[in-house]
Enzyme design. Structure first.
Site, mmCIF file in Angstrom:
data_model
loop_
_atom_site.group_PDB
_atom_site.id
_atom_site.type_symbol
_atom_site.label_atom_id
_atom_site.label_comp_id
_atom_site.label_asym_id
_atom_site.label_seq_id
_atom_site.Cartn_x
_atom_site.Cartn_y
_atom_site.Cartn_z
ATOM 1 N N ASP A 88 -5.195 -6.895 -6.759
ATOM 2 C CA ASP A 88 -3.746 -6.986 -6.559
ATOM 3 C C ASP A 88 -2.970 -5.915 -7.336
ATOM 4 O O ASP A 88 -3.169 -5.739 -8.539
ATOM 5 C CB ASP A 88 -3.299 -8.383 -7.019
ATOM 6 C CG ASP A 88 -1.911 -8.748 -6.538
ATOM 7 O OD1 ASP A 88 -1.013 -7.886 -6.583
ATOM 8 O OD2 ASP A 88 -1.722 -9.909 -6.139
ATOM 9 N N SER A 143 1.214 -6.617 -3.065
ATOM 10 C CA SER A 143 0.656 -7.931 -2.769
ATOM 11 C C SER A 143 1.316 -8.501 -1.509
ATOM 12 O O SER A 143 1.336 -7.848 -0.472
ATOM 13 C CB SER A 143 0.818 -8.854 -3.984
ATOM 14 O OG SER A 143 -0.002 -9.987 -3.866
#
Length: 338
Positions: free
Chosen positions: A152, A38
């Site tokens: 993510d 991320s």
């Protein structure tokens, strides 16, 4: 001895990674390989490109309104923000295009939305890898990559220690941004965490006047084509996602309850989503780190920072630096440094 650095997920809190890297470099520690998840992949890509100073200078200059504009806030298909300008900035200024061009071996982690499998990037387009790794569910749209919808990497591997080892690291330094969001910490400080989550809604409601400009007042119902060509063509009903849930119940309990009882802020849909993601990330991180522990674990104290407070970079960088110096002796001992 090859040293790896695993940079964890955490949205805006990820600017603390910059401070961590700065402090490690000041201690004379040379990182050989980098992995990121991320926001950790965003910072990691800049670091592996040798462009971290430029990224640091840029993020420290950002104001809340600049962040608002960069994020592309609006009700886009698949997410509340587009993030296109953020990734364009990475591509133009802070990262090389391909993994093969990077100065250090680098890996990014994403998640296959439908199979739940971890997807690792170590070659090809760095920008596409970072986009996929940063696709926070509900906030950023999923990325279609090689016939898979990716979100993510924090869903399955928030601190990718394993990727550093795969890249050949003998010693892994991991940075966990979720330490303050462990269940026991949340139970001990429910009001603080409630107020922290409320900051995310506050970000989207920063200027009521600006938000109102997104909504049409003529009563027309947007067609699918309207939403494609003008994603800000919305009805006022969309504002409900920014309003707290069960507010009447909260008010009633606040009046009828005893004076010493303090009720945490009622969550909006956004708060419920981001709060759940914080808890999920903290639990998955704890599980993954227990199964594959790093040699050195750095955990910045970031309880007071909201998920979307990207404009507080200077403070976050300082917290990252402080987290390294708190355990400087341990790091030197582990690495055999004097």
């Amino acid at each position: 001895m090859k040293i790896g650095l695993a940079l964890g997920s955490g949205a805006a809190r990820g600017w603390a990674h910059i401070g961590v890297i700065q402090a490690l470099e000041e201690m004379g520690i040379e990182i050989d390989v980098v992995s990121g998840c991320s926001i950790g992949s965003y910072v990691g890509a800049a670091y592996a490109s040798g462009k971290l100073p430029a990224l640091s200078e840029w993020v420290e200059s950002l104001t809340d309104w600049q962040v608002f504009a960069l994020m592309g806030v609006g009700f886009h298909k698949g997410g509340l923000v587009s993030g296109l300008k953020v990734f364009k900035a990475l591509q133009d200024n802070f990262s090389f295009e391909t993994f093969e061009e990077l100065h250090k071996p680098f890996a990014a982690v994403a998640t296959d939305l439908y199979s739940g499998r971890e997807v690792n990037f170590m070659n090809g387009s760095v920008i596409e890898a970072v986009k996929a790794s940063c696709a926070i569910p509900g906030l950023f749209p999923p990325l279609l990559f090689e016939n898979r919808w990716l979100v993510d990497g924090g869903v399955v591997n928030p601190v990718p220690v394993n990727m550093c080892r795969l890249l050949g690291a003998d010693v892994v330094i991991a940075v966990n941004l979720s330490a303050d969001f462990r269940p026991q910490s949340i139970v001990a400080n429910p009001i603080d965490h409630g107020n922290n989550q409320k900051k995310t809604t506050d970000f989207f409601k920063r200027s009521q006047q600006q938000i109102q400009q997104w909504f049409k007042k003529d009563g027309d119902t947007p067609t699918e084509q309207d939403l494609i060509t003008d994603p800000e063509f919305l009805t006022e009903a969309c504002l409900e996602i920014l309003e707290p849930a069960n507010i009447e119940q909260q008010i009633t309990e606040g009046i009828l309850g005893t004076e010493h009882i303090v009720i945490p802020p009622a969550p909006s849909i956004i708060n419920a989503m981001t709060g759940s993601l914080d808890i999920l990330s903290a639990r998955v991180t704890r599980s993954r780190l227990a199964g594959d522990p790093p040699d050195i674990l750095i955990e910045p104290q970031l309880r007071d920072f909201g998920m979307m407070e990207f404009y507080r970079a200077k403070e976050l960088i300082e917290h990252g630096r402080a987290s390294v110096y708190r355990i400087a002796d341990q790091i030197k001992y582990q690495l055999g440094a004097e």
